[in-house]
Scaffold this active site. Structure first.
Site, PDB file in Angstrom:
ATOM      1  N   ARG A  41       0.961  -1.321  -0.051  1.00  0.00           N
ATOM      2  CA  ARG A  41      -0.046  -0.003   0.131  1.00  0.00           C
ATOM      3  C   ARG A  41       0.698   1.014   0.159  1.00  0.00           C
ATOM      4  O   ARG A  41       0.596   2.386  -0.252  1.00  0.00           O
ATOM      5  CB  ARG A  41      -1.109  -0.186   1.158  1.00  0.00           C
ATOM      6  N   GLY A  42       2.017   1.300   0.322  1.00  0.00           N
ATOM      7  CA  GLY A  42       2.836   2.351   0.624  1.00  0.00           C
ATOM      8  C   GLY A  42       3.166   3.110  -0.535  1.00  0.00           C
ATOM      9  O   GLY A  42       3.337   4.337  -0.551  1.00  0.00           O
ATOM     10  N   GLU A  97       7.694   2.574  -5.847  1.00  0.00           N
ATOM     11  CA  GLU A  97       7.826   1.789  -4.250  1.00  0.00           C
ATOM     12  C   GLU A  97       7.875   2.797  -3.380  1.00  0.00           C
ATOM     13  O   GLU A  97       8.547   4.236  -3.567  1.00  0.00           O
ATOM     14  CB  GLU A  97       9.330   1.056  -4.310  1.00  0.00           C
ATOM     15  N   ASP A  98       7.588   2.614  -2.116  1.00  0.00           N
ATOM     16  CA  ASP A  98       7.831   3.796  -1.065  1.00  0.00           C
ATOM     17  C   ASP A  98       9.163   3.810  -0.678  1.00  0.00           C
ATOM     18  O   ASP A  98       9.970   4.791  -0.467  1.00  0.00           O
ATOM     19  CB  ASP A  98       6.665   3.499  -0.144  1.00  0.00           C
ATOM     20  N   ASP A 101      14.596  -1.185   1.352  1.00  0.00           N
ATOM     21  CA  ASP A 101      15.355  -1.525   2.710  1.00  0.00           C
ATOM     22  C   ASP A 101      16.508  -2.557   2.393  1.00  0.00           C
ATOM     23  O   ASP A 101      17.321  -2.284   1.586  1.00  0.00           O
ATOM     24  CB  ASP A 101      13.983  -1.947   3.448  1.00  0.00           C
ATOM     25  N   SER A 102      16.131  -3.763   2.577  1.00  0.00           N
ATOM     26  CA  SER A 102      16.741  -4.878   2.305  1.00  0.00           C
ATOM     27  C   SER A 102      16.963  -5.131   0.842  1.00  0.00           C
ATOM     28  O   SER A 102      18.079  -5.620   0.235  1.00  0.00           O
ATOM     29  CB  SER A 102      16.711  -6.081   2.999  1.00  0.00           C
ATOM     30  N   GLY A 103      16.016  -4.787  -0.001  1.00  0.00           N
ATOM     31  CA  GLY A 103      15.797  -5.035  -1.425  1.00  0.00           C
ATOM     32  C   GLY A 103      15.447  -6.566  -1.563  1.00  0.00           C
ATOM     33  O   GLY A 103      15.123  -6.832  -2.813  1.00  0.00           O
ATOM     34  N   THR A 105      12.322  -8.236  -1.023  1.00  0.00           N
ATOM     35  CA  THR A 105      10.841  -8.000  -1.722  1.00  0.00           C
ATOM     36  C   THR A 105      11.134  -7.688  -3.011  1.00  0.00           C
ATOM     37  O   THR A 105      10.344  -8.161  -4.192  1.00  0.00           O
ATOM     38  CB  THR A 105       9.794  -7.327  -0.970  1.00  0.00           C
ATOM     39  N   LEU A 106      11.676  -6.451  -3.262  1.00  0.00           N
ATOM     40  CA  LEU A 106      11.767  -5.901  -4.553  1.00  0.00           C
ATOM     41  C   LEU A 106      12.313  -6.553  -5.645  1.00  0.00           C
ATOM     42  O   LEU A 106      11.884  -6.796  -6.809  1.00  0.00           O
ATOM     43  CB  LEU A 106      12.416  -4.523  -4.464  1.00  0.00           C
ATOM     44  N   LYS A 129      17.151   3.262   1.745  1.00  0.00           N
ATOM     45  CA  LYS A 129      18.271   3.070   3.111  1.00  0.00           C
ATOM     46  C   LYS A 129      19.307   2.290   2.571  1.00  0.00           C
ATOM     47  O   LYS A 129      19.196   1.046   2.459  1.00  0.00           O
ATOM     48  CB  LYS A 129      17.449   2.446   4.013  1.00  0.00           C
ATOM     49  N   PHE A 150      13.539   4.138  11.267  1.00  0.00           N
ATOM     50  CA  PHE A 150      12.316   3.712  10.959  1.00  0.00           C
ATOM     51  C   PHE A 150      11.494   5.095  10.721  1.00  0.00           C
ATOM     52  O   PHE A 150      11.247   5.901  11.447  1.00  0.00           O
ATOM     53  CB  PHE A 150      11.481   2.670  12.049  1.00  0.00           C
ATOM     54  N   ARG A 163       0.428   6.645   7.518  1.00  0.00           N
ATOM     55  CA  ARG A 163       0.451   6.740   6.077  1.00  0.00           C
ATOM     56  C   ARG A 163       0.022   8.220   5.419  1.00  0.00           C
ATOM     57  O   ARG A 163       0.548   8.564   4.531  1.00  0.00           O
ATOM     58  CB  ARG A 163      -0.631   5.853   5.344  1.00  0.00           C
TER      59      ARG A 163
HETATM   60  P1  IMP Z   1      12.599  -5.127   1.876  1.00  0.00           P
HETATM   61  O1  IMP Z   1      13.362  -4.216   0.917  1.00  0.00           O
HETATM   62  O2  IMP Z   1      12.323  -6.347   1.243  1.00  0.00           O
HETATM   63  O3  IMP Z   1      13.389  -5.434   2.915  1.00  0.00           O
HETATM   64  O4  IMP Z   1      11.024  -4.395   2.412  1.00  0.00           O
HETATM   65  C1  IMP Z   1      10.852  -3.072   1.786  1.00  0.00           C
HETATM   66  C2  IMP Z   1       9.297  -2.983   2.672  1.00  0.00           C
HETATM   67  O5  IMP Z   1       9.785  -2.903   3.985  1.00  0.00           O
HETATM   68  C3  IMP Z   1       9.033  -1.506   2.316  1.00  0.00           C
HETATM   69  O6  IMP Z   1       8.392  -1.560   0.995  1.00  0.00           O
HETATM   70  C4  IMP Z   1       8.038  -1.078   3.514  1.00  0.00           C
HETATM   71  O7  IMP Z   1       6.835  -1.664   3.307  1.00  0.00           O
HETATM   72  C5  IMP Z   1       8.870  -1.787   4.552  1.00  0.00           C
HETATM   73  N1  IMP Z   1       9.632  -0.909   5.218  1.00  0.00           N
HETATM   74  C6  IMP Z   1      11.109  -0.817   5.297  1.00  0.00           C
HETATM   75  N2  IMP Z   1      11.472   0.206   5.872  1.00  0.00           N
HETATM   76  C7  IMP Z   1      10.336   0.878   6.496  1.00  0.00           C
HETATM   77  C8  IMP Z   1      10.502   2.051   7.249  1.00  0.00           C
HETATM   78  O8  IMP Z   1      11.483   2.642   7.574  1.00  0.00           O
HETATM   79  N3  IMP Z   1       9.132   2.428   7.487  1.00  0.00           N
HETATM   80  C9  IMP Z   1       8.135   1.906   7.091  1.00  0.00           C
HETATM   81  N4  IMP Z   1       7.997   0.722   6.307  1.00  0.00           N
HETATM   82  C10 IMP Z   1       9.274   0.236   6.027  1.00  0.00           C
HETATM   83 MG    MG Z   2       6.496  -1.057   0.012  1.00  0.00          MG
END
Ligand code: IMP
Ligand code: MG
Length: 177
Positions: A41-42, A97-98, A101-103, A105-106, A129, A150, A163
């Site tokens: 949703r982000g 994308e919003d 983070d780790s990358g 999911t994407l 990040k 965060f 949000r």
């Molecule tokens: P990742 O890159 O697979 O670790 O996951 C990224 C997802 O984690 C983002 O799309 C957000 O939904 C969530 N996320 C990561 N960091 C934050 C944050 O600082 N605030 C809110 N959601 C976050």
């Molecule tokens: Mg997201």
């Protein structure tokens, strides 16, 4: 514990940066069409604001995924909660994308869309990040690189709240007195 939100990036700065990215996309895709894919949703707030600032023809689609794993650590194995409505073949896909983070999911999501044969595929994120990256993903358009904190607002949530904040804020937990 109560939370306090402090402003990290103001509404004016976010809007200004989205305008710049909109102009850049419009220039780079001049004479073509773009197909924005919002990761729900982000990504929804960012996508709407970005779409309004793109001057080439725009179409939109939405996708929602959930990552298997703990609350704090995504595993990279992704379940599709809502798939795209339209095919992507021969379209200039821009995944919106919003935050990256780790990358994990994407990278899974991008690979899945790539297999469906878009004409081109680029990635646009409001926030990044880089310190947190585990899986390498190539980002074409970044709003802001931020430290490992965060954040909420502009589509990003803390337990589904905040949000709707028009700026990017950092969540600080406070002891209740
Ligand atoms: P990742 O890159 O697979 O670790 O996951 C990224 C997802 O984690 C983002 O799309 C957000 O939904 C969530 N996320 C990561 N960091 C934050 C944050 O600082 N605030 C809110 N959601 C976050
Ligand atoms: Mg997201």
């Amino acid at each position: 514990m109560a939370e306090k939100i402090s402003v990290l990036i103001s509404e004016e700065d976010v809007d200004k940066r989205i305008q710049e990215i909109g102009e850049q996309i419009s220039k780079e895709f001049e004479g073509q069409e773009v197909h924005l894919i919002c990761v729900l949703r982000g990504g929804s707030f960012f996508m709407c604001e970005l779409a309004k600032r793109i001057t080439v023809p725009v179409t939109l689609d939405f996708m929602q995924v959930s990552s298997y794993g703990s609350e704090t650590k995504s595993s990279g194995v992704v379940k599709i909660v809502k798939d795209l409505d339209d095919p992507v073949n021969d379209k200039n896909v821009i995944v919106v994308e919003d935050i990256i983070d780790s990358g994990r999911t994407l990278s899974y999501l991008l690979e899945m869309i790539r297999k469906r044969g878009p004409k081109s595929m680029t990635l646009c994120t409001l926030l990044d990040k880089p310190e947190r990256r585990v899986v390498d993903v190539h980002v074409d358009y970044t709003g802001f690189e931020i430290p490992d904190k965060f954040v909420v607002g502009y589509g990003l949530d803390y337990d589904q709240r905040y949000r709707n904040l028009p700026y990017i804020g950092v969540v600080e937990l406070e002891e209740e007195s």
